[in-house]
Design a protein around this motif. Structure first.
Motif, PDB file in Angstrom:
ATOM      1  N   ASP A   1     -11.567 -17.472 -25.964  1.00 27.76           N
ATOM      2  CA  ASP A   1     -11.828 -16.477 -27.002  1.00 27.76           C
ATOM      3  C   ASP A   1     -10.525 -15.722 -27.297  1.00 27.76           C
ATOM      4  N   TYR A   2     -10.621 -14.762 -28.197  1.00 26.61           N
ATOM      5  CA  TYR A   2      -9.427 -14.057 -28.652  1.00 26.61           C
ATOM      6  C   TYR A   2      -8.694 -13.358 -27.506  1.00 26.61           C
ATOM      7  N   GLU A   3      -9.414 -12.663 -26.653  1.00 27.03           N
ATOM      8  CA  GLU A   3      -8.789 -11.910 -25.562  1.00 27.03           C
ATOM      9  C   GLU A   3      -8.140 -12.844 -24.545  1.00 27.03           C
ATOM     10  N   GLU A   4      -8.788 -13.954 -24.249  1.00 26.12           N
ATOM     11  CA  GLU A   4      -8.217 -14.912 -23.296  1.00 26.12           C
ATOM     12  C   GLU A   4      -6.915 -15.506 -23.822  1.00 26.12           C
ATOM     13  N   LEU A   5      -6.878 -15.782 -25.096  1.00 22.79           N
ATOM     14  CA  LEU A   5      -5.641 -16.301 -25.698  1.00 22.79           C
ATOM     15  C   LEU A   5      -4.538 -15.253 -25.648  1.00 22.79           C
ATOM     16  N   ARG A   6      -4.901 -14.019 -25.883  1.00 23.93           N
ATOM     17  CA  ARG A   6      -3.904 -12.935 -25.840  1.00 23.93           C
ATOM     18  C   ARG A   6      -3.285 -12.796 -24.452  1.00 23.93           C
ATOM     19  N   ASN A   7      -4.056 -13.071 -23.435  1.00 20.51           N
ATOM     20  CA  ASN A   7      -3.580 -12.897 -22.061  1.00 20.51           C
ATOM     21  C   ASN A   7      -2.747 -14.074 -21.565  1.00 20.51           C
ATOM     22  N   MET A   8      -2.656 -15.141 -22.341  1.00 21.60           N
ATOM     23  CA  MET A   8      -1.862 -16.304 -21.917  1.00 21.60           C
ATOM     24  C   MET A   8      -0.410 -16.086 -22.337  1.00 21.60           C
ATOM     25  N   LYS A   9       0.349 -15.434 -21.473  1.00 23.87           N
ATOM     26  CA  LYS A   9       1.723 -15.063 -21.809  1.00 23.87           C
ATOM     27  C   LYS A   9       2.646 -16.273 -21.966  1.00 23.87           C
ATOM     28  N   TYR A  10       2.503 -17.253 -21.079  1.00 22.74           N
ATOM     29  CA  TYR A  10       3.407 -18.405 -21.153  1.00 22.74           C
ATOM     30  C   TYR A  10       3.150 -19.209 -22.428  1.00 22.74           C
TER      31      TYR A  10
END
Length: 564
Positions: free
Chosen positions: A410-419
């Motif tokens: 979801d949107y938040e999970e994608l945001r948290n993928m820094k690499y």
């Protein structure tokens, strides 16, 4: 008697003179007219000749006065223009002095008036698929800021971040984009968010920005349905595949459904004749715009009937969709559906709720479609290109994605993928989607740096000057990115703080309104590919070669193997 003969002789001479010049009473007379040979003139003859001479003289006097009047007007206009030119030069001189401006280095044109030598040099490098490297060599030789001439107009070329910031933000009102884009793209895209300036641009941007912002949170379900089709058409046993054209079809299907309400279904080859004709026209028009941009002011020498017909076909297709949209909204108004009944977000419907201006709706749809149609596809193809050639980067990204397992992000999970974000940033750094950006000076202004022997003084820029920057070159400068600027290294983004030296999406007020939406779709698609396949392998050892149109992609495509 002597006086009479003398008068007669003079009159005879006058008539012979008039006859010799074939003029009498303002009319041509025949050369065969009987010559005056009478020794004695009648009073009537004398009066006639005298009247003719008087009329001829009066006519000449009046004509002379008219010529003198016209000459006076022309002279006055010339004097006015010269005085005005001198005044402008004086004002510009004072303005430049007040801001301590000095001239920038000028490209040494062999033909300095039109600057066609550099124009043809760049055209040739584009055909040879080395435009970016050719431009890089120019900046390596002349510095961060230098001037040139193109069709008699001054061009200031710069990759200095301070100058870019000035144009994009600090001195934004002095620079325009429409005079550059609209002449080339107007027949294809109309006047919309990417082809206009001033209050109209502000209005157009205010229309599209909220819709694109909503889409970045809500469009995953639609994208997922097309991704499932994308996975179906990919090879099942890890065979070689050029993924770029398939990605382009994926996002053509996704974007047409988002923008128009129905997909053109290119992935499965189920496009209707109506849809296929639209796609063919769209491709032809985009190619035509690219040619018109390259030709500049010379485009009138190369009339393009195919481009004209394609534009007509495109607007006819969109006009039909506008009719459908208005009819749909009218039905919805009558039905008055409850708020609980969620409907998919459709761009053209959201516009039609705001305005009934058909021309504006068509232009906005085509502006966004042209910008987003192959953008995400090209960026993802470059990401896959790097992942296939840098196994250690692919493994590190897989470790990050494994945290969510097989779950759709979801949107938040994608945001948290820094690499993942580092990889996207680094890909756009080395291969920016739109590597060139331009403006035109709407009034006299200046750039903060680039003048003088050391290039540190301000540079005066007169009204009408073109501004050009190149993010492909900018993103490879060692003074901004270090000695490893040419290397693909996502880890640099762990410490690098984005500034004006990074121009993947522009900056300032005209930052791409769909930036977050596009980045969201890119991230989602990359994660889903990694979840679907165990390995992405390179099956093509050839070096990357530019394919420059309105966007920049790999001329070789991206040939990989997807191991299930």
């Amino acid at each position: 008697m002597c006086h009479i003969e003398s008068t007669r002789d003079r009159l005879q001479g006058i008539v012979i003179f008039l006859q010799y010049h074939s003029i009498c009473d303002g009319q041509y007379i025949s050369k065969q007219s009987a010559p005056v040979s009478a020794s004695i003139f009648s009073i009537g003859e004398i009066a006639r000749v005298s009247s003719t001479f008087y009329n001829f003289s009066a006519h000449n006097i009046m004509a002379s006065q008219a010529v003198n009047a016209v000459a006076c007007i022309i002279t006055a206009v010339i004097i006015y223009l010269l005085i005005n030119l001198i005044r402008i030069r004086q004002n510009r001189g004072r303005y430049a002095k007040e801001h301590n401006c000095q001239p920038a280095i000028h490209f040494p044109h062999q033909e300095p008036f039109l600057g066609l030598d550099l124009f043809w040099q760049l055209i040739k490098s584009t055909k040879d698929k080395r435009r970016m490297e050719s431009t890089k060599k120019l900046y390596d030789h002349y510095g961060l800021t230098w001037q040139s001439t193109s069709f008699g107009r001054e061009v200031i070329n710069t990759i200095d971040p301070e100058n870019i910031q000035s144009v994009m933000a600090q001195d934004f009102e002095s620079w325009g984009l429409a005079p550059l884009r609209y002449p080339a793209a107007g027949p294809f895209m109309g006047r919309g968010v990417f082809t206009s300036d001033g209050p109209f641009w502000q209005y157009a941007r205010a229309q599209v920005k909220p819709v694109l912002t909503r889409a970045q949170f809500t469009d995953y379900e639609r994208l997922e349905s097309h991704l499932q089709t994308f996975f179906q058409v990919l090879p099942k046993n890890g065979e070689d595949v050029d993924v770029l054209p398939l990605l382009e079809r994926l996002f053509t299907d996704t974007m047409t459904e988002f923008l128009l309400g129905d997909s053109v279904d290119t992935l499965l080859g189920n496009s209707s004749l109506d849809h296929q004709a639209f796609l063919d026209s769209f491709t032809a028009a985009a190619q035509g715009v690219g040619k018109r941009i390259l030709l500049g002011k010379l485009k009138f020498l190369f009339p393009d009937k195919k481009f004209k017909d394609a534009c007509h076909s495109i607007f006819k297709f969109i006009d039909g969709r506008i009719d459908q949209t208005f009819a749909y909204l009218q039905i919805q108004e009558v039905a008055k559906k409850s708020p609980e009944e969620k409907e998919p977000l459709v761009f053209i419907r959201e516009l039609a709720k705001q305005t009934k201006d058909r021309e504006l709706i068509a232009a906005q749809v085509l502006n966004v479609l042209n910008a987003a149609n192959d953008g995400a596809a090209i960026v993802i193809s470059h990401i896959v290109f790097f992942l296939s050639r840098y196994p250690e980067v692919q493994k590190k990204l897989r470790d990050e994605v494994s945290v969510i397992g097989d779950k759709k992000p979801d949107y938040e999970e994608l945001r948290n993928m820094k690499y993942l974000r580092y990889i996207i940033n680094e890909t756009l750094r080395l291969y920016p989607l739109v590597p060139t950006n331009g403006r035109i000076a709407l009034k006299d202004t200046f750039l903060p740096r680039g003048g003088g022997p050391d290039g540190r003084s301000p540079v005066f820029v007169k009204e009408g000057t073109h501004y050009s920057t190149n993010s492909y070159v900018l993103h490879r400068r060692e003074e901004f990115w270090g000695k490893d600027a040419e290397e693909f290294k996502p880890e640099r983004w762990e410490t690098h703080r984005q500034g004006w030296e990074y121009q993947a999406f522009g900056g300032g007020a005209r930052t791409c309104p769909g930036q977050a939406f596009v980045l969201s779709e890119i991230g989602y698609t990359v994660v889903r590919i990694l979840q679907q396949y165990k390995e992405i392998e390179s099956r093509d050892d050839r070096v990357w070669v530019e394919n420059l149109k309105l966007t920049m992609s790999n001329a070789h495509g991206v040939v990989i193997g997807l191991v299930p």
